[in-house]
Design an enzyme around this catalytic site. Structure first.
Site, PDB file in Angstrom:
ATOM      1  N   VAL A  58       4.071  -0.636   4.165  1.00 38.23           N
ATOM      2  CA  VAL A  58       2.710  -0.969   4.580  1.00 38.23           C
ATOM      3  C   VAL A  58       2.089  -1.893   3.540  1.00 38.23           C
ATOM      4  CG1 VAL A  58       0.432  -0.069   5.163  1.00 38.23           C
ATOM      5  CG2 VAL A  58       2.488   1.219   5.794  1.00 38.23           C
TER       6      VAL A  58
ATOM      7  N   GLY B   9       7.840   3.998   3.047  1.00 34.52           N
ATOM      8  CA  GLY B   9       8.554   5.176   3.514  1.00 34.52           C
ATOM      9  C   GLY B   9       9.977   4.823   3.868  1.00 34.52           C
ATOM     10  N   ALA B  10      10.656   5.747   4.540  1.00 27.65           N
ATOM     11  CA  ALA B  10      12.061   5.550   4.881  1.00 27.65           C
ATOM     12  C   ALA B  10      12.259   4.402   5.860  1.00 27.65           C
ATOM     13  CB  ALA B  10      12.633   6.839   5.461  1.00 27.65           C
ATOM     14  N   PHE B  11      11.302   4.219   6.799  1.00 28.51           N
ATOM     15  CA  PHE B  11      11.490   3.229   7.848  1.00 28.51           C
ATOM     16  C   PHE B  11      10.423   2.140   7.867  1.00 28.51           C
ATOM     17  CE2 PHE B  11      13.304   7.237   9.401  1.00 28.51           C
ATOM     18  CZ  PHE B  11      14.624   6.838   9.576  1.00 28.51           C
ATOM     19  N   ALA B  12       9.431   2.227   6.982  1.00 23.44           N
ATOM     20  CA  ALA B  12       8.339   1.257   7.042  1.00 23.44           C
ATOM     21  C   ALA B  12       7.766   0.982   5.658  1.00 23.44           C
ATOM     22  CB  ALA B  12       7.229   1.765   7.965  1.00 23.44           C
TER      23      ALA B  12
ATOM     24  N   LYS C 172       2.038  -3.068   8.995  1.00 24.40           N
ATOM     25  CA  LYS C 172       3.079  -2.044   8.920  1.00 24.40           C
ATOM     26  C   LYS C 172       4.382  -2.688   9.382  1.00 24.40           C
ATOM     27  CE  LYS C 172       4.119   2.726  10.250  1.00 24.40           C
ATOM     28  NZ  LYS C 172       3.650   3.898  11.021  1.00 24.40           N
TER      29      LYS C 172
ATOM     30  N   LEU D 181       0.813  -1.215   0.000  1.00 18.86           N
ATOM     31  CA  LEU D 181       0.000   0.000   0.000  1.00 18.86           C
ATOM     32  C   LEU D 181       0.848   1.267   0.000  1.00 18.86           C
ATOM     33  CD1 LEU D 181      -2.824  -0.941   2.535  1.00 18.86           C
ATOM     34  CD2 LEU D 181      -2.893  -1.010   0.038  1.00 18.86           C
ATOM     35  N   GLY D 182       2.054   1.180   0.561  1.00 18.82           N
ATOM     36  CA  GLY D 182       2.903   2.361   0.619  1.00 18.82           C
ATOM     37  C   GLY D 182       4.252   2.019   1.218  1.00 18.82           C
TER      38      GLY D 182
ATOM     39  N   ASP E 225       4.033  14.557  13.345  1.00 22.75           N
ATOM     40  CA  ASP E 225       4.182  14.293  11.908  1.00 22.75           C
ATOM     41  C   ASP E 225       2.838  14.512  11.210  1.00 22.75           C
ATOM     42  OD1 ASP E 225       5.533  13.658   9.596  1.00 22.75           O
ATOM     43  OD2 ASP E 225       5.294  11.492   9.837  1.00 22.75           O
TER      44      ASP E 225
END
Length: 202
Positions: A75, A70-73, A90, A67-68, A186
Site C-alpha cells: 500500500v 503484506g503477503a499479497f499487497a 493498493k 504505507l504498509g 479478515d
C-alpha cells in the site's frame, strides 16, 4: 453445494477458492470490466516506488511513500499533482478484482447513511499480473497503530471509555456489513482505519 445436513444446514465449497471466485466473476452480467471505474490494461503492473510518477490512463500520480506491506499487497500513499488530492494505492499480485466487486456490492446494498463505515475504492486497474486499487487516504492510521501507541506508554493500557467506543464502532460496522449479506473474513485491528469521526473497516 452438498446435500442438506442434519438440521437443514448446507455446506458450500471454499468461498475463498481462487477458481471459484474467478468462475463467479465470469458469470457477472454486465461484466465487472464494464463498470465505469474499472479499467483493464494489456500489460504488467508498472514499477511503483516512492518518488515515481505513475500514469493511469489520463491521470498522473506521484507516489509519496510506502504505507504498509503484506503477503499479497503493498500500500502506497500517492498525490495527484494537478489537484493535490492524496490517496492510497493498493498494489496486489496476482490481481484481485473480487475486492472491487465487493466494493460495488457495498455501494449498491448499504444505505448512504452507513456507507462511510467501510472503505471505498475509487477505481480499479487490472493488469496481466496484478491490480492497483485507488482508495481513500486516512490520516490517523489503523486501530492497531492506536493500540501500539498506548502499549508504549507507562501504564500500557488504553482508557476503558476509548476501548468501549472502539468496540461499539466495530460491532456496529460488522452488523451493517452482515445486514448487506457480506462476510468480511479478515476482521483484525489493522483492517480498521481511523478517520476524523469514525472507524472504517477496509
Amino acid at each position: 453445494m452438498s446435500p442438506a445436513e442434519p438440521g437443514g444446514l448446507r455446506l458450500v465449497s471454499d468461498p475463498w477458492d481462487a477458481n471459484r471466485i474467478s468462475d463467479l466473476l465470469s458469470r457477472l452480467r454486465p461484466p465487472l470490466t464494464s463498470h465505469p471505474c474499472c479499467y483493464s490494461w494489456p500489460c504488467a503492473v508498472p514499477s511503483i516506488g516512492p518518488k515515481n510518477i505513475l500514469s493511469l490512463g489520463s491521470s498522473s500520480l506521484r507516489v509519496d511513500a510506502v504505507l504498509g506491506q503484506g503477503a499479497f499487497a503493498t500500500v502506497f500513499q500517492a498525490t495527484n499533482p494537478a489537484t493535490s488530492d492524496r490517496m492510497v494505492l493498493k498494489v496486489q499480485k496476482p490481481a484481485n478484482p473480487w475486492e472491487f466487486y465487493i466494493n460495488t456490492c457495498l455501494d449498491a446494498r448499504l444505505p448512504p447513511s452507513v456507507r462511510h463505515l467501510l472503505g471505498s475504492i475509487r477505481s480499479a486497474h487490472l493488469f496481466l499480473d496484478g491490480s492497483i486499487m485507488l482508495g481513500e487516504l486516512h490520516n490517523y492510521g489503523t486501530l492497531l497503530n492506536a493500540v501500539n501507541l498506548f502499549r508504549a506508554q507507562s501504564d500500557k493500557v488504553m482508557p476503558p471509555p476509548l476501548v468501549l467506543h472502539f468496540a461499539i464502532s466495530i460491532l456496529h460496522t460488522v452488523e451493517q456489513l452482515h445486514a448487506a449479506r457480506i462476510i468480511h473474513a479478515d476482521i483484525k485491528p489493522d483492517n480498521f482505519l481511523l478517520g476524523d469521526r469514525c472507524v472504517r473497516l477496509r
